[in-house]
Design an enzyme around this catalytic site. Structure first.
Site, PDB file in Angstrom:
ATOM      1  N   SER A   1      12.980  -6.891   3.082  1.00 31.98           N
ATOM      2  CA  SER A   1      12.982  -7.071   1.627  1.00 31.98           C
ATOM      3  C   SER A   1      12.080  -8.263   1.325  1.00 31.98           C
ATOM      4  CB  SER A   1      14.409  -7.291   1.111  1.00 31.98           C
ATOM      5  OG  SER A   1      15.043  -8.340   1.808  1.00 31.98           O
TER       6      SER A   1
ATOM      7  N   GLU B   1      10.926 -11.357  -1.555  1.00 32.81           N
ATOM      8  CA  GLU B   1      11.341 -12.131  -2.739  1.00 32.81           C
ATOM      9  C   GLU B   1      10.120 -12.640  -3.497  1.00 32.81           C
ATOM     10  OE1 GLU B   1      14.706 -14.788  -2.308  1.00 32.81           O
ATOM     11  OE2 GLU B   1      13.553 -16.353  -3.326  1.00 32.81           O
TER      12      GLU B   1
ATOM     13  N   HIS C   1      17.969 -11.949  -9.249  1.00 33.77           N
ATOM     14  CA  HIS C   1      18.729 -13.170  -8.964  1.00 33.77           C
ATOM     15  C   HIS C   1      19.359 -13.626 -10.269  1.00 33.77           C
ATOM     16  CE1 HIS C   1      16.655 -14.555  -5.028  1.00 33.77           C
ATOM     17  NE2 HIS C   1      16.383 -13.298  -5.226  1.00 33.77           N
TER      18      HIS C   1
ATOM     19  N   ASP D   1      21.149 -24.687  -9.059  1.00 32.28           N
ATOM     20  CA  ASP D   1      21.032 -26.153  -9.013  1.00 32.28           C
ATOM     21  C   ASP D   1      20.683 -26.683 -10.390  1.00 32.28           C
ATOM     22  OD1 ASP D   1      21.459 -26.619  -6.262  1.00 32.28           O
ATOM     23  OD2 ASP D   1      19.449 -25.838  -5.847  1.00 32.28           O
TER      24      ASP D   1
ATOM     25  N   PHE E   1      10.086 -29.476   0.778  1.00 34.97           N
ATOM     26  CA  PHE E   1      11.116 -28.568   0.265  1.00 34.97           C
ATOM     27  C   PHE E   1      12.283 -28.487   1.256  1.00 34.97           C
ATOM     28  CE2 PHE E   1      12.209 -23.974  -0.908  1.00 34.97           C
ATOM     29  CZ  PHE E   1      12.960 -24.365  -2.000  1.00 34.97           C
TER      30      PHE E   1
ATOM     31  N   HIS F   1      14.410 -10.821   5.279  1.00 30.99           N
ATOM     32  CA  HIS F   1      14.051 -11.070   3.877  1.00 30.99           C
ATOM     33  C   HIS F   1      12.916 -12.100   3.907  1.00 30.99           C
ATOM     34  CE1 HIS F   1      14.790 -11.374  -0.463  1.00 30.99           C
ATOM     35  NE2 HIS F   1      14.648 -12.686  -0.345  1.00 30.99           N
TER      36      HIS F   1
HETATM   37  P1  FAD Z   1      27.528 -21.463  -3.269  1.00 31.67           P
HETATM   38  O1  FAD Z   1      27.485 -20.285  -2.402  1.00 31.67           O
HETATM   39  O2  FAD Z   1      28.467 -21.472  -4.407  1.00 31.67           O
HETATM   40  O3  FAD Z   1      27.773 -22.743  -2.419  1.00 31.67           O
HETATM   41  C1  FAD Z   1      27.027 -23.006  -1.251  1.00 31.67           C
HETATM   42  C2  FAD Z   1      27.718 -24.040  -0.449  1.00 31.67           C
HETATM   43  O4  FAD Z   1      27.739 -25.280  -1.152  1.00 31.67           O
HETATM   44  C3  FAD Z   1      29.145 -23.679  -0.171  1.00 31.67           C
HETATM   45  O5  FAD Z   1      29.358 -23.836   1.162  1.00 31.67           O
HETATM   46  C4  FAD Z   1      29.973 -24.648  -0.921  1.00 31.67           C
HETATM   47  O6  FAD Z   1      31.028 -25.077  -0.114  1.00 31.67           O
HETATM   48  C5  FAD Z   1      29.045 -25.787  -1.208  1.00 31.67           C
HETATM   49  N1  FAD Z   1      29.273 -26.267  -2.548  1.00 31.67           N
HETATM   50  C6  FAD Z   1      28.955 -25.614  -3.672  1.00 31.67           C
HETATM   51  N2  FAD Z   1      29.285 -26.367  -4.730  1.00 31.67           N
HETATM   52  C7  FAD Z   1      29.800 -27.493  -4.247  1.00 31.67           C
HETATM   53  C8  FAD Z   1      30.311 -28.646  -4.843  1.00 31.67           C
HETATM   54  N3  FAD Z   1      30.367 -28.787  -6.158  1.00 31.67           N
HETATM   55  N4  FAD Z   1      30.777 -29.631  -4.024  1.00 31.67           N
HETATM   56  C9  FAD Z   1      30.728 -29.484  -2.679  1.00 31.67           C
HETATM   57  N5  FAD Z   1      30.240 -28.404  -2.061  1.00 31.67           N
HETATM   58  C10 FAD Z   1      29.791 -27.428  -2.834  1.00 31.67           C
HETATM   59  N6  FAD Z   1      18.478 -21.050  -6.972  1.00 31.67           N
HETATM   60  C11 FAD Z   1      18.058 -20.721  -8.216  1.00 31.67           C
HETATM   61  O7  FAD Z   1      18.152 -21.538  -9.145  1.00 31.67           O
HETATM   62  N7  FAD Z   1      17.539 -19.484  -8.503  1.00 31.67           N
HETATM   63  C12 FAD Z   1      17.417 -18.518  -7.549  1.00 31.67           C
HETATM   64  O8  FAD Z   1      16.927 -17.422  -7.832  1.00 31.67           O
HETATM   65  C13 FAD Z   1      17.841 -18.831  -6.214  1.00 31.67           C
HETATM   66  N8  FAD Z   1      17.782 -17.904  -5.234  1.00 31.67           N
HETATM   67  C14 FAD Z   1      18.272 -18.213  -3.972  1.00 31.67           C
HETATM   68  C15 FAD Z   1      18.271 -17.213  -2.991  1.00 31.67           C
HETATM   69  C16 FAD Z   1      18.768 -17.491  -1.719  1.00 31.67           C
HETATM   70  C17 FAD Z   1      18.748 -16.397  -0.683  1.00 31.67           C
HETATM   71  C18 FAD Z   1      19.271 -18.783  -1.407  1.00 31.67           C
HETATM   72  C19 FAD Z   1      19.768 -19.095  -0.033  1.00 31.67           C
HETATM   73  C20 FAD Z   1      19.281 -19.776  -2.388  1.00 31.67           C
HETATM   74  C21 FAD Z   1      18.807 -19.507  -3.681  1.00 31.67           C
HETATM   75  N9  FAD Z   1      18.828 -20.464  -4.700  1.00 31.67           N
HETATM   76  C22 FAD Z   1      18.387 -20.129  -5.965  1.00 31.67           C
HETATM   77  C23 FAD Z   1      19.299 -21.825  -4.418  1.00 31.67           C
HETATM   78  C24 FAD Z   1      20.786 -22.009  -4.747  1.00 31.67           C
HETATM   79  O9  FAD Z   1      20.990 -21.871  -6.132  1.00 31.67           O
HETATM   80  C25 FAD Z   1      21.173 -23.420  -4.293  1.00 31.67           C
HETATM   81  O10 FAD Z   1      21.136 -23.508  -2.902  1.00 31.67           O
HETATM   82  C26 FAD Z   1      22.492 -23.937  -4.841  1.00 31.67           C
HETATM   83  O11 FAD Z   1      22.597 -25.328  -4.515  1.00 31.67           O
HETATM   84  C27 FAD Z   1      23.734 -23.275  -4.273  1.00 31.67           C
HETATM   85  O12 FAD Z   1      23.911 -22.033  -4.813  1.00 31.67           O
HETATM   86  P2  FAD Z   1      24.778 -20.954  -3.961  1.00 31.67           P
HETATM   87  O13 FAD Z   1      24.992 -19.753  -4.761  1.00 31.67           O
HETATM   88  O14 FAD Z   1      24.164 -20.819  -2.661  1.00 31.67           O
HETATM   89  O15 FAD Z   1      26.119 -21.800  -3.873  1.00 31.67           O
END
Ligand code: FAD
Length: 306
Positions: free
Chosen positions: A19, A21, A81, A113, A223, A273
């Site tokens: 896939s 991105e 996303h 983020d 990064f 991916h």
């Molecule tokens: P989660 O899965 O909710 O958390 C990830 C980890 O962080 C968990 O282990 C959790 O324990 C820990 N955690 C989460 N929140 C907290 C907290 N408040 N305190 C302590 N620990 C915490 N970002 C974008 O803006 N747009 C995108 O399109 C995008 N695409 C992505 C695609 C992929 C495949 C990946 C890996 C990342 C992507 N990101 C994107 C980045 C992502 O938004 C960030 O990494 C963000 O910090 C965490 O989002 P998540 O959904 O992975 O978090």
């Protein structure tokens, strides 16, 4: 050496899927470049292509527009996303409705983020989805979407430990996620160890390595530092002194990415991916190496005729 051994295998692609991105373009030039990339990589018949959602929802319109163009002008399957940071449930649900009305059936559900430069740390919106797990539940309540989530072979930088990190992955899976794509990494041992930890935690969805071909080592290293991705010394050494030598940089980048992917194939990985950065060259070359050619899926003439 693995590269040579694997390159002699005739049918590597048989069980491999990929896939790609993309990020939504900001202007016409970037749009044209993206579209060249979509056309070239789309010919390789990826399982899906995903379109990112800018930090804090900043690219909402552009993401929707890009996904719409993919749906209307190609046969590709788009995955949108979506993040829940800085938005109420109502706002996120409105975006989901927009995507659903276009025919989107796949999402990559993320927490997100805070917008760059604000220096803020994550704080859930008072009326919003609290984290990625609750976003997955919200999407599933909306319709039976196919949902991908993130995974972190080196743990998320905010996670205190692996157990907390993997617990979040488990919550996302329990709420309906069916695959995870990892943050990019350069040390395949870390990925392998992570998958073992995930399996020990009773999580059996595919964990798909996110591969970042290195178009610009300096940028990638910066990064990586922000994402908590370890840049091994051997990798830095390979790009040492190539800042002003784009041709050699590109050759080294192709070799490094090929080595990583072929090693993962050898370790049994079947899905990849690619973080394409809207460029096709390196991703296309790596796919070619593992036998992904589109149409025939890399089968030999004999097999095509059979
Ligand atoms: P989660 O899965 O909710 O958390 C990830 C980890 O962080 C968990 O282990 C959790 O324990 C820990 N955690 C989460 N929140 C907290 C907290 N408040 N305190 C302590 N620990 C915490 N970002 C974008 O803006 N747009 C995108 O399109 C995008 N695409 C992505 C695609 C992929 C495949 C990946 C890996 C990342 C992507 N990101 C994107 C980045 C992502 O938004 C960030 O990494 C963000 O910090 C965490 O989002 P998540 O959904 O992975 O978090």
């Amino acid at each position: 050496m693995s590269v040579l051994r694997l390159s002699r295998r005739p049918h590597i692609a048989d069980n491999i899927s990929v896939s790609f991105e993309f990020f939504p373009p900001k202007n016409e030039d970037m749009e044209n470049r993206l579209w060249d990339t979509v056309t070239r990589l789309g010919a390789l018949e990826p399982e899906f292509v995903s379109v990112t959602y800018g930090a804090g929802g900043s690219t909402r319109e552009r993401t929707v527009r890009t996904v719409k163009r993919i749906l209307t002008e190609t046969d590709l399957v788009p995955a949108a996303h979506l993040t829940c940071i800085d938005a109420s449930r109502e706002e996120v649900d409105a975006v989901v409705r927009d995507f659903a009305s276009l025919g989107v059936k796949r999402f990559v559900a993320l927490r997100g983020d805070p917008a760059e430069g604000t220096g803020a740390s994550y704080r859930p919106h008072d009326d919003g989805y609290q984290n990625a797990a609750s976003l997955v539940a919200g999407l599933k309540a909306f319709a039976d979407f196919d949902i991908t989530v993130s995974a972190y072979p080196e743990k998320h930088p905010e996670s205190p430990d692996f157990a907390t990190d993997i617990d979040m992955l488990k919550r996302k899976v329990d709420n309906g996620a069916t695959r995870a794509i990892t943050q990019f990494f350069f040390d395949n041992d870390l990925f392998e160890n992570y998958v073992e930890r995930v399996r020990r935690a009773g999580i059996y969805i595919p964990i798909i390595p996110g591969v970042l071909p290195i178009h610009n080592f300096t940028q990638v290293a910066n990064f990586a530092a922000r994402c908590g991705t370890h840049v091994p010394d051997w990798l830095a050494e390979r790009f040492d002194g190539l800042e002003r030598d784009p041709q050699t940089h590109a050759l080294v980048a192709a070799a490094v990415a090929a080595e990583q992917v072929l090693d993962l194939v050898e370790r049994g990985t079947q899905n990849f991916h690619f973080y394409t950065m809207n460029r096709s060259d390196l991703a296309f070359a790596i796919c070619h190496l593992i036998g992904i050619r589109g149409g025939s899926r890399g089968l030999s003439q004999d097999n095509q005729a059979a």
